[in-house]
Scaffold this active site. Structure first.
Site, mmCIF file in Angstrom:
data_model
loop_
_atom_site.group_PDB
_atom_site.id
_atom_site.type_symbol
_atom_site.label_atom_id
_atom_site.label_comp_id
_atom_site.label_asym_id
_atom_site.label_seq_id
_atom_site.Cartn_x
_atom_site.Cartn_y
_atom_site.Cartn_z
ATOM 1 N N ASP A 66 43.318 40.270 32.844
ATOM 2 C CA ASP A 66 43.184 39.230 33.869
ATOM 3 C C ASP A 66 42.081 39.588 34.859
ATOM 4 O OD1 ASP A 66 45.167 37.604 32.896
ATOM 5 O OD2 ASP A 66 46.603 37.984 34.520
ATOM 6 N N GLU A 67 42.080 40.832 35.292
ATOM 7 C CA GLU A 67 41.082 41.258 36.269
ATOM 8 C C GLU A 67 39.668 41.141 35.693
ATOM 9 O OE1 GLU A 67 42.361 41.462 38.978
ATOM 10 O OE2 GLU A 67 44.198 42.626 39.036
ATOM 11 N N GLU A 117 46.979 35.953 40.058
ATOM 12 C CA GLU A 117 47.143 37.314 40.564
ATOM 13 C C GLU A 117 48.586 37.596 40.982
ATOM 14 O OE1 GLU A 117 45.056 39.967 41.168
ATOM 15 O OE2 GLU A 117 43.348 39.058 40.147
ATOM 16 N N HIS A 165 50.941 39.650 38.791
ATOM 17 C CA HIS A 165 50.746 41.084 38.594
ATOM 18 C C HIS A 165 51.751 41.899 39.402
ATOM 19 C CE1 HIS A 165 46.235 40.095 37.681
ATOM 20 N NE2 HIS A 165 47.058 39.564 36.815
ATOM 21 N N THR A 208 39.667 46.960 39.809
ATOM 22 C CA THR A 208 41.053 46.819 39.374
ATOM 23 C C THR A 208 41.154 46.769 37.850
ATOM 24 O OG1 THR A 208 40.846 44.433 39.772
ATOM 25 C CG2 THR A 208 41.904 45.729 41.475
ATOM 26 N N GLU A 221 48.692 44.864 44.691
ATOM 27 C CA GLU A 221 48.823 43.547 44.063
ATOM 28 C C GLU A 221 49.778 42.650 44.849
ATOM 29 O OE1 GLU A 221 47.181 42.363 41.590
ATOM 30 O OE2 GLU A 221 46.385 44.054 40.456
ATOM 31 N N GLU A 281 37.308 43.172 41.550
ATOM 32 C CA GLU A 281 37.895 42.825 40.259
ATOM 33 C C GLU A 281 37.507 43.844 39.193
ATOM 34 O OE1 GLU A 281 40.176 40.840 39.971
ATOM 35 O OE2 GLU A 281 39.947 39.112 41.277
ATOM 36 N N HIS A 329 38.613 37.546 35.858
ATOM 37 C CA HIS A 329 38.283 37.170 37.236
ATOM 38 C C HIS A 329 36.951 37.790 37.665
ATOM 39 C CE1 HIS A 329 42.889 36.615 37.944
ATOM 40 N NE2 HIS A 329 42.347 35.604 37.297
#
Length: 376
Positions: free
Chosen positions: A241-242, A156, A159, A212, A118, A209, A245
């Site tokens: 979040d991932e 990002e 993170h 992750t 990250e 994405e 995305h």
């Protein structure tokens, strides 16, 4: 992604018998310690395809930027860390250290590897800006593609900041070795074989994405099992979040399949043949030149990200993008379609054979955890 990569290693067990599984090009160690990549290919997308991405700008403004959160509604790392301005700051650190005291060393190896990945977000922004037709030409361009690249990077960036500080406060890791690994990784960059093509690149970011999302979700699950509810919450928020995305990048590729199915199908198969090389594949700490593979092996053993997950992701995107249903493809497109549709079962068969030959992993020292040994 941390991803671009967002993200995360394809497990060592997935290497099977092919040295090309992780890398499509030859590595050597550069004079200043950073790894370098040979045989790079650039600008393979036909120039006439640039107009497609220009024409998609209004669509991207309406359909992609909506996957970003307003900054004032985003969580920030300090929301989950001890407040240095509080009179109870030291008590909060003691509580954090108590929560992390019983977490096994192998979990920290995986969490540190995830955090380092990250923290290399400058590399991922650089990579996105190599894509012909969508790059940020000025550094502050107002095109929807450029806005997405900058805002995605900003989201990002939180993170690595949060995981880095949490690990620092835990007292369980060697921060100097971690910081050296981050500097090595950013200095080395990455070469996942995009060839400056957004067709290739957005397929890759969709996979990354999702990878992750899975990885952080599993570190959240394990943190909960080990009794650190706050760390579980942190990893869960990053996973969310991932996932958001992933939805954006998946939607871009879905649109490309709709308007240019042949080129997109061929690009999909090409990325699958190259394998989805993880963004931290050039990771090293100045001591272990195979650090990425060793980190990957621990992630595989703990079930954080596995070969099965990779195969599931291939199958997921074949279904999500309705690859089996495509018609009217050229002969190359049909060949690519057949390859992609058969890939997930092939990976699973190879995994089964590899697992039947795998013996218990040997022990390996990791500088990140003060040279303690962890089973691979």
């Amino acid at each position: 992604m941390s991803s671009i990569c967002l993200s995360f290693p394809l497990p060592q067990a997935a290497v099977f018998s092919s040295p090309k599984f992780f890398m499509s090009s030859t590595l050597h160690t550069a004079s200043r310690g950073a790894k370098a990549v040979n045989k790079q290919v650039t600008h393979s997308m036909p120039p006439e395809k640039l107009e497609i991405f220009k024409s998609l700008e209004p669509w991207a403004a309406d359909n992609i930027l909506i996957h970003l959160k307003p900054i004032e509604k985003c969580w920030q790392p300090q929301d989950f860390l001890p407040d240095p301005c509080s009179d109870k700051f030291h008590d909060a650190i003691d509580d954090l250290r108590q929560r992390t005291s019983g977490i096994p060393d192998d979990y920290f190896v995986v969490l540190v590897g995830d955090m380092i990945t990250e923290e290399a977000v400058p590399t991922y922004q650089t990579m996105l800006n190599t894509f012909d037709g969508v790059r940020d030409e000025t550094g502050a361009s107002l095109t929807p593609w450029a806005k997405w690249i900058r805002a995605w990077t900003a989201e990002e960036n939180r993170h690595g900041d949060l995981l880095n500080k949490y690990l620092y406060l835990s007292g369980r890791v060697n921060m100097k070795q971690i910081e050296k690994t981050i500097q090595y990784l950013i200095g080395s960059g990455m070469d996942p074989g995009f060839e400056n093509s957004p067709y290739h690149g957005f397929i890759y970011t969709s996979f990354q994405e999702r990878a992750t999302f899975i990885s952080h979700g599993n570190t959240a699950r394990l943190a909960l099992q080990h009794g650190d509810n706050r760390l579980a919450q942190i990893c869960g928020l990053i996973a969310a979040d991932e996932k958001r995305h992933e939805a954006a990048y998946t939607k871009i590729v879905e649109k490309l399949f709709d308007i240019d199915p042949d080129e997109t199908m061929i690009a999909f198969a090409r990325m699958m043949k190259k394998k989805i090389i993880m963004p931290a594949h050039l990771m090293q700490d100045g001591r272990d030149s195979n650090l990425f593979e060793h980190f990957s092996s621990v992630a595989q053993r703990l079930g954080v990200y596995t070969v099965s997950d990779y195969a599931d992701n291939v199958e997921h995107f074949v279904d999500r993008w309705k690859v089996r249903d495509l018609t009217g493809l050229s002969s190359k497109g049909q060949e690519a379609q057949e390859y992609a549709c058969r890939l997930a079962p092939k990976i699973r068969r190879l995994e089964e054979r590899a697992q039947s030959r795998i013996k218990e992993g040997h022990m390996m020292k990791f500088s990140w955890i003060h040279d303690k040994e962890v089973q691979l």
